[in-house]
Design a protein around this motif. Structure first.
Motif, mmCIF file in Angstrom:
data_model
loop_
_atom_site.group_PDB
_atom_site.id
_atom_site.type_symbol
_atom_site.label_atom_id
_atom_site.label_comp_id
_atom_site.label_asym_id
_atom_site.label_seq_id
_atom_site.Cartn_x
_atom_site.Cartn_y
_atom_site.Cartn_z
ATOM 1 N N HIS A 154 -52.543 6.448 5.991
ATOM 2 C CA HIS A 154 -52.469 6.270 4.398
ATOM 3 C C HIS A 154 -53.987 5.828 4.083
ATOM 4 C CE1 HIS A 154 -49.550 3.369 1.292
ATOM 5 N NE2 HIS A 154 -50.931 4.832 0.960
ATOM 6 N N ALA A 155 -53.907 6.740 2.800
ATOM 7 C CA ALA A 155 -54.607 6.484 1.853
ATOM 8 C C ALA A 155 -54.029 5.825 0.805
ATOM 9 C CB ALA A 155 -55.019 7.642 1.548
ATOM 10 N N THR A 156 -54.678 4.170 0.609
ATOM 11 C CA THR A 156 -54.304 3.623 -0.201
ATOM 12 C C THR A 156 -55.259 3.939 -1.944
ATOM 13 O OG1 THR A 156 -56.223 1.834 0.208
ATOM 14 C CG2 THR A 156 -54.325 2.100 0.787
ATOM 15 N N ASP A 157 -55.952 5.193 -1.779
ATOM 16 C CA ASP A 157 -56.885 4.983 -3.335
ATOM 17 C C ASP A 157 -56.474 6.028 -3.326
ATOM 18 O OD1 ASP A 157 -58.067 5.877 -1.442
ATOM 19 O OD2 ASP A 157 -60.039 5.717 -1.764
ATOM 20 N N THR A 158 -55.203 7.019 -3.825
ATOM 21 C CA THR A 158 -55.287 8.296 -3.923
ATOM 22 C C THR A 158 -54.641 9.421 -5.059
ATOM 23 O OG1 THR A 158 -54.041 8.614 -2.375
ATOM 24 C CG2 THR A 158 -56.406 9.022 -2.347
ATOM 25 N N ALA A 159 -53.782 9.567 -5.352
ATOM 26 C CA ALA A 159 -53.109 9.886 -6.200
ATOM 27 C C ALA A 159 -51.581 10.676 -5.773
ATOM 28 C CB ALA A 159 -52.703 11.041 -7.738
ATOM 29 N N PRO A 160 -50.574 10.369 -6.352
ATOM 30 C CA PRO A 160 -49.194 10.550 -5.117
ATOM 31 C C PRO A 160 -49.802 12.024 -4.935
ATOM 32 C CG PRO A 160 -48.643 8.963 -6.791
ATOM 33 C CD PRO A 160 -50.595 9.743 -7.106
ATOM 34 N N ASP A 161 -50.213 13.019 -5.872
ATOM 35 C CA ASP A 161 -49.776 14.595 -6.066
ATOM 36 C C ASP A 161 -50.900 14.800 -4.866
ATOM 37 O OD1 ASP A 161 -51.960 14.219 -7.462
ATOM 38 O OD2 ASP A 161 -51.527 16.013 -8.546
ATOM 39 N N LEU A 162 -52.010 14.114 -4.080
ATOM 40 C CA LEU A 162 -52.298 14.538 -3.041
ATOM 41 C C LEU A 162 -52.040 14.521 -2.046
ATOM 42 C CD1 LEU A 162 -55.778 15.655 -2.230
ATOM 43 C CD2 LEU A 162 -56.068 13.094 -2.155
ATOM 44 N N ASN A 163 -51.135 13.834 -1.470
ATOM 45 C CA ASN A 163 -49.963 13.443 -0.714
ATOM 46 C C ASN A 163 -51.166 13.078 0.780
ATOM 47 O OD1 ASN A 163 -48.002 13.731 1.061
ATOM 48 N ND2 ASN A 163 -47.637 15.985 0.617
ATOM 49 N N ALA A 164 -51.912 12.410 0.439
ATOM 50 C CA ALA A 164 -53.009 11.562 1.552
ATOM 51 C C ALA A 164 -52.120 10.094 2.504
ATOM 52 C CB ALA A 164 -53.556 11.145 0.688
ATOM 53 N N GLU A 165 -51.042 10.439 3.023
ATOM 54 C CA GLU A 165 -50.253 10.117 3.911
ATOM 55 C C GLU A 165 -49.681 10.740 5.021
ATOM 56 O OE1 GLU A 165 -47.863 6.121 3.350
ATOM 57 O OE2 GLU A 165 -47.591 6.882 1.010
ATOM 58 N N TRP A 166 -49.904 10.354 6.473
ATOM 59 C CA TRP A 166 -49.416 11.344 7.749
ATOM 60 C C TRP A 166 -48.518 10.430 8.246
ATOM 61 C CZ3 TRP A 166 -53.601 10.949 4.394
ATOM 62 C CH2 TRP A 166 -54.248 12.413 4.079
ATOM 63 N N LEU A 167 -48.099 11.195 8.886
ATOM 64 C CA LEU A 167 -46.984 10.457 10.316
ATOM 65 C C LEU A 167 -48.116 11.398 11.611
ATOM 66 C CD1 LEU A 167 -45.302 8.249 11.079
ATOM 67 C CD2 LEU A 167 -43.183 10.088 12.099
ATOM 68 N N VAL A 168 -48.009 10.909 12.052
ATOM 69 C CA VAL A 168 -48.604 11.628 13.616
ATOM 70 C C VAL A 168 -47.673 10.467 14.947
ATOM 71 C CG1 VAL A 168 -50.782 12.221 15.763
ATOM 72 C CG2 VAL A 168 -50.831 11.648 13.110
ATOM 73 N N GLU A 169 -47.220 11.813 15.101
ATOM 74 C CA GLU A 169 -46.134 11.667 16.510
ATOM 75 C C GLU A 169 -46.486 12.093 17.767
ATOM 76 O OE1 GLU A 169 -41.891 11.210 14.345
ATOM 77 O OE2 GLU A 169 -42.665 13.329 14.944
ATOM 78 N N LEU A 170 -46.796 10.971 18.960
ATOM 79 C CA LEU A 170 -46.829 11.414 20.152
ATOM 80 C C LEU A 170 -45.699 11.433 21.088
ATOM 81 C CD1 LEU A 170 -49.174 10.552 18.902
ATOM 82 C CD2 LEU A 170 -50.146 9.569 21.463
ATOM 83 N N ALA A 171 -44.898 12.636 21.916
ATOM 84 C CA ALA A 171 -43.579 12.503 22.195
ATOM 85 C C ALA A 171 -44.416 13.734 23.995
ATOM 86 C CB ALA A 171 -42.942 13.042 21.837
ATOM 87 N N GLU A 172 -42.942 13.623 24.385
ATOM 88 C CA GLU A 172 -43.169 14.441 26.133
ATOM 89 C C GLU A 172 -43.388 15.347 25.718
ATOM 90 O OE1 GLU A 172 -42.873 12.306 28.239
ATOM 91 O OE2 GLU A 172 -41.652 10.793 28.492
ATOM 92 N N ASP A 173 -43.472 15.750 24.743
ATOM 93 C CA ASP A 173 -43.557 17.451 24.722
ATOM 94 C C ASP A 173 -44.606 17.854 23.133
ATOM 95 O OD1 ASP A 173 -41.964 16.481 22.297
ATOM 96 O OD2 ASP A 173 -40.825 18.589 22.088
ATOM 97 N N GLY A 174 -45.171 16.708 23.389
ATOM 98 C CA GLY A 174 -46.886 17.292 22.934
ATOM 99 C C GLY A 174 -46.918 16.277 21.225
ATOM 100 N N VAL A 175 -48.021 16.683 20.506
ATOM 101 C CA VAL A 175 -48.445 15.575 19.428
ATOM 102 C C VAL A 175 -47.524 16.668 18.194
ATOM 103 C CG1 VAL A 175 -50.397 15.494 17.852
ATOM 104 C CG2 VAL A 175 -50.826 14.929 20.238
#
Length: 265
Positions: free
Chosen positions: A190-211
């Motif tokens: 979560h980037a806390t200093d960017t405009a919303p339109d930059l979409n600077a948040e990411w969710l990375v999921e680690l699972a049995e079938d990969g990332v």
């Protein structure tokens, strides 16, 4: 994921070459150890980057359909070790000029060998923009100089790194990347200093079938929060997680595990 324009990547390579040249000519000790790449001195880091630019220039300029050994790249190693900073600077400037010209002439869609993803000149424009962006951070840390990077480049560098981790895990026999498979866990950036339109948040999921990963604000096993540049550098293992500008919420061990297992880039 949406890429930046080809010319944007090429412009950034030119800009970053200029910024790295400024480190070379700043009076910094070129024999100093690079803290984030301790096997290298600052001069070696600069030579690595300049050589990489010349290698990509040759690949793109010749429309190479297979990897080119570095021994075949003209002036790959640069001038004599321990040369004057002005000589090293001139070689780096020429390295940047060559690759920028080659990438502009090729455009994004020329068929060129690549080690991951789509084998085009566009792959190399993006890859080298981010390669030099991160290695300039290494150089500025070694020289004790300030560092910043444009938000669109920083955000896209995180996108590209996640894509490369995903690709390596699925296509390359890399044991560390395979270890990322396992029970469902997740990392939120979560980037806390960017405009919303930059979409600077990411969710990375680690699972049995990969990332798997996507943009979004979602609950996760662990979250890394802070200014975008700091999140970028931390996720590239260039900034410690306990830096004052960063905040780690949740199971820090998972984030540390990820950083340990993604050292192949």
């Amino acid at each position: 994921m949406t890429l930046l324009a080809h010319d944007r990547y090429v412009d950034e390579i030119a800009h970053q070459v200029g910024q790295l040249r400024a480190v070379v000519t700043s009076g910094a000790d070129l024999s100093a150890t690079v803290p984030t790449c301790p096997d290298w001195r600052l001069e070696q880091l600069v030579r690595h980057m300049g050589g990489a630019l010349r290698w990509v220039d040759l690949l793109v300029r010749t429309r190479g359909r297979e990897n080119i050994p570095t021994e075949q790249v003209p002036e790959y190693d640069g001038p004599e070790p321990g040369c004057a900073p002005a000589v090293l600077d001139a070689w780096l400037a020429e390295s940047g000029r060559l690759v920028v010209e080659a990438l502009r002439e090729a455009g994004p869609d020329a068929e060129v060998w690549a080690w991951a993803g789509v084998a085009t000149s566009g792959f190399w424009a993006r890859r080298m923009a981010h390669e030099i962006t991160v290695h300039r951070a290494d150089a500025t840390l070694a020289a004790g100089l300030p560092y910043d990077v444009a938000p669109d480049i920083a955000a896209d560098a995180l996108d590209e790194w996640l894509e490369l981790v995903e690709w390596v895990q699925r296509n390359a026999p890399h044991e560390a990347a395979k270890e990322l498979r396992g029970p469902a866990r997740s990392i939120h950036l979560h980037a806390t200093d960017t405009a919303p339109d930059l979409n600077a948040e990411w969710l990375v999921e680690l699972a049995e079938d990969g990332v798997h990963w996507r943009h979004g604000h979602e609950k996760a096993t662990v979250a890394l929060r802070g200014p975008l540049t700091s999140v970028l550098l931390a996720f590239y293992r260039r900034l410690p997680l306990d830096s004052l500008e960063l905040e780690v919420l949740g199971e820090r061990e998972l984030l540390e595990f990820w950083l340990e297992k993604t050292t192949f880039g």
